[in-house]
Structure formats: C-alpha cells, structure tokens
Enzyme design. Structure first.
Site, mmCIF file in Angstrom:
data_model
loop_
_atom_site.group_PDB
_atom_site.id
_atom_site.type_symbol
_atom_site.label_atom_id
_atom_site.label_comp_id
_atom_site.label_asym_id
_atom_site.label_seq_id
_atom_site.Cartn_x
_atom_site.Cartn_y
_atom_site.Cartn_z
ATOM 1 N N GLU A 68 37.425 25.364 75.170
ATOM 2 C CA GLU A 68 35.960 25.278 75.297
ATOM 3 C C GLU A 68 35.485 26.709 75.570
ATOM 4 O O GLU A 68 34.780 27.295 74.758
ATOM 5 C CB GLU A 68 35.579 24.326 76.446
ATOM 6 C CG GLU A 68 34.070 24.210 76.677
ATOM 7 C CD GLU A 68 33.707 23.313 77.878
ATOM 8 O OE1 GLU A 68 34.607 22.985 78.678
ATOM 9 O OE2 GLU A 68 32.506 22.948 77.999
ATOM 10 N N HIS A 108 34.072 11.769 73.612
ATOM 11 C CA HIS A 108 34.052 12.805 74.655
ATOM 12 C C HIS A 108 32.763 12.638 75.462
ATOM 13 O O HIS A 108 31.716 13.177 75.103
ATOM 14 C CB HIS A 108 34.129 14.194 73.999
ATOM 15 C CG HIS A 108 34.235 15.333 74.978
ATOM 16 N ND1 HIS A 108 34.827 16.537 74.670
ATOM 17 C CD2 HIS A 108 33.824 15.453 76.272
ATOM 18 C CE1 HIS A 108 34.768 17.342 75.714
ATOM 19 N NE2 HIS A 108 34.158 16.716 76.696
HETATM 20 N N1 HPA Z 1 34.174 20.883 80.472
HETATM 21 C C1 HPA Z 1 34.956 20.817 81.540
HETATM 22 N N2 HPA Z 1 34.759 19.962 82.518
HETATM 23 C C2 HPA Z 1 33.753 19.109 82.421
HETATM 24 C C3 HPA Z 1 32.914 19.121 81.333
HETATM 25 C C4 HPA Z 1 33.149 20.051 80.290
HETATM 26 O O1 HPA Z 1 32.442 20.132 79.274
HETATM 27 N N3 HPA Z 1 31.995 18.163 81.555
HETATM 28 C C5 HPA Z 1 32.310 17.568 82.722
HETATM 29 N N4 HPA Z 1 33.365 18.152 83.264
HETATM 30 ZN ZN ZN Z 2 33.858 17.470 78.580
#
Ligand code: HPA
Ligand code: ZN
Length: 329
Positions: free
Chosen positions: A199, A16
């Site tokens: 997230e 990731h």
């Molecule tokens: N989340 C969503 N979009 C993103 C992220 C992330 O952690 N990093 C770069 N684009």
């Molecule tokens: Zn990401």
C-alpha cells in the site's frame, strides 16, 4: 444500458472492507452518547473536517480513536447492519469483511462481544436479503507477534465464524516477516491467509507476504509495479490484488484519481478489482469507488466488466457460486 447503470445494477463482491472503517460520523456520535464515551470532535462537521489525511499513519490515529465508541455487542451489530444495508443498496451480493479484534480487546472489550455482534448482523442480512459473507480477522502489525498469538487462540473458539486471518495497520517498518510464525500457526489451524502489502510499503513486502505468509490475496498491492519480476509472478499466477482507489487518494498513495495505476494493472493482466477499504473515512462505498474510478481513468465497459468478474473470481466463494454470479454480469 448506460455504463453508470451497468455499474450500479450489476452484482458485485467486496473483498477489502474494514468493518470499523464503515463507522459514519453520525453513528459515531450516536454511539458515543449511548455509551457515554468522549470523542475528540465537537460535532459531525468537525469530525468530517478532520478526515483530511497525509498518509496511512495519520488516518489510523483517527480510525482507532473513532472505534472507541464501540463497546457492546449491540454496537458491533448496528455497525455491521448499517454496512449490510449499503451492500443491498450497491448490489454487493458477497462481502469478505475484516475486523480488528485487538483494537477492541486492548480496551477491555471481550473478543466474543466483537465477533458475535458482527456475525449476527451478517447472518440477519443473509437471511433477509441473501448477502453471503466471510469474516477475516486482522492482526495489527504495529503490535508484537506475541500479541497476535493471544488473539489467534481466542479466535479458535469462533472457528465456525472466522474464515481467515489478515494483517493490517501501519505498514512502514512492520514487514510481513515479523509475523511468519504467527501465520504458520494460523494456517495449521485451518485459516486461509491474506495480508495488506504494497500500500505504502515496498514490493519486497509483497514478496514476503507471498513467500513467508502464504497469502491467497494481497490487499492493496499497488506498489508492485515498481518490480517487473513481481508483476510477472502476480500476473502468471493470477494472485488477486484488492485495490482501493478512493482510499489510495485520501491517504496520498497517488496525488489524484487520474494518476491511479489501476488501468496499468489491468493492461498487465493482473487480477485486480475495486474495493472501498474504509468507506466512512475515504469518501464512498463500492459503487462510488467504481463510478469515480471509471470516469477518472476513462475505463471501457469491458474493463469495468473485468473488474466485476474479478471480484467474484478472487473471492473465497465456491467455484459453482462464482460461476453463477459471473453469468449474471
Ligand atoms: N491499511 C492498513 N491498515 C488499515 C487500513 C488500510 O488501508 N484500513 C484499516 N486499517
Ligand atoms: Zn485495508
């Protein structure tokens, strides 16, 4: 061997990592000068001070601003080469890298310039020090599905370089179901799929990523613990969750590293590993993430070993290659 040496010296995979998120302030300034692009910071210190985020959205604003200094194929090459050297330093032997074509094509940069720069740097790293890699193209979820179809068609000309597709950017109010048709088409073309989910967003988004987008992995996924049935499903099927601890702290998903749910996830036998996400913005590359997380959660050597083994198990390497690396840990 000390636990610190074990972390540093073991082979590991990173799954990731947004290549645009490896743009260090020093390189941002150098490229801004080279391409005569205005950036909203007076100097490197001012840029670093601005990396104080309150949530995902506040980070994305600065991240897209920074990416504007990337114009020519050489810029994408230099960016990616710098990350490849970090891989060598951190003993990352396999990297699965995200890139966001729409961040660049929307500014008039051609798709070919972006992918060729990234690909050539990774090929050089493979040749010079054996780094293996896969490239995953992410759709920006704050844009319409219609826009995604356009880049998917452009990606077809580079099918030999792009292994899969993903979904990133602003999660809140942009659920995976918005992209169901796009992902169906990507699968039909032969791309594997992954998606950022859980997230900041609710467990429902993780269900949708699994059921509607047919993803092989969930990126982040830390919100799954709010839904017992979901945890059961993820654990039973050993669906990988690409956890990014320092990112989660910088974007205030957890208040502090000691509060991070990674240890709970390990206890529940979830298929988790550690990743750096956007290391230039979040305070450290993969080894730094592992070192700080081990200390904050007091992880045992066995738990760290599980995380490293999981990084290979969850990768898109062949079963044979996975075994080879796991045997070396
Ligand atoms: N989340 C969503 N979009 C993103 C992220 C992330 O952690 N990093 C770069 N684009
Ligand atoms: Zn990401």
């Amino acid at each position: 061997m000390s636990l610190l040496d074990f972390i540093k010296k073991s082979p590991k995979a990173e799954l990731h990592l947004h290549i645009e998120g490896t743009l260090e302030p020093e390189q941002m300034f150098a490229l801004a000068k080279r391409n005569n692009i205005h950036i909203p910071f007076k100097n490197i210190n001012e840029a670093k001070k601005a990396y104080n985020f309150s949530n995902l959205e506040s980070f994305l604003k600065i991240y897209y601003e920074g990416a504007k200094v990337l114009v020519k194929e050489q810029d994408f090459f230099d960016l990616t080469w710098a990350y490849a050297l970090k891989c060598k330093e951190d003993n990352i032997v396999h990297a699965e890298i995200f890139f966001d074509p729409q961040t660049h094509t929307d500014r008039g940069i051609s798709f070919d310039v972006v992918i060729n720069g990234i690909y050539k740097a990774l090929q050089k790293a493979q040749k010079e020090f054996g780094l293996s890699f896969k490239i995953i193209m992410c759709f920006l979820r704050h844009l319409d599905e219609k826009e995604g179809f356009k880049v998917l068609d452009e990606a077809l000309a580079h099918k030999d370089k792009i292994y899969g597709v993903g979904l990133d950017s602003s999660e809140t109010d942009n659920p995976p179901n918005k992209y169901e048709k796009l992902f169906k088409k990507a699968i039909k073309y032969g791309f594997i799929t992954v998606a950022h989910a859980g997230e900041e967003g609710p467990p429902e988004y993780i269900w949708e990523a699994l059921n509607l987008l047919n993803v092989k992995r969930i990126d982040h996924g830390v919100q799954c613990l709010k839904d017992e049935k979901l945890v059961e499903k993820l654990s039973e099927n050993q669906i990988p969750l690409t956890v990014c601890p320092l990112s989660n702290i910088k974007l205030r998903v957890f208040n502090k590293l000691e509060d991070h749910s990674l240890k709970k996830m390990l206890d529940k036998k979830l298929m988790v590993m550690v990743n750096s996400d956007d290391p230039a913005y979040f305070g450290g590359y993969l080894n730094q993430n592992l070192i700080e997380t081990q200390a904050a959660l007091n992880l045992s050597k066995n738990e760290v070993k599980t995380l490293l083994i999981n990084s290979f198990k969850s990768s898109f390497l062949s079963e044979e290659k996975k075994k080879e690396w796991i045997n070396q840990i």
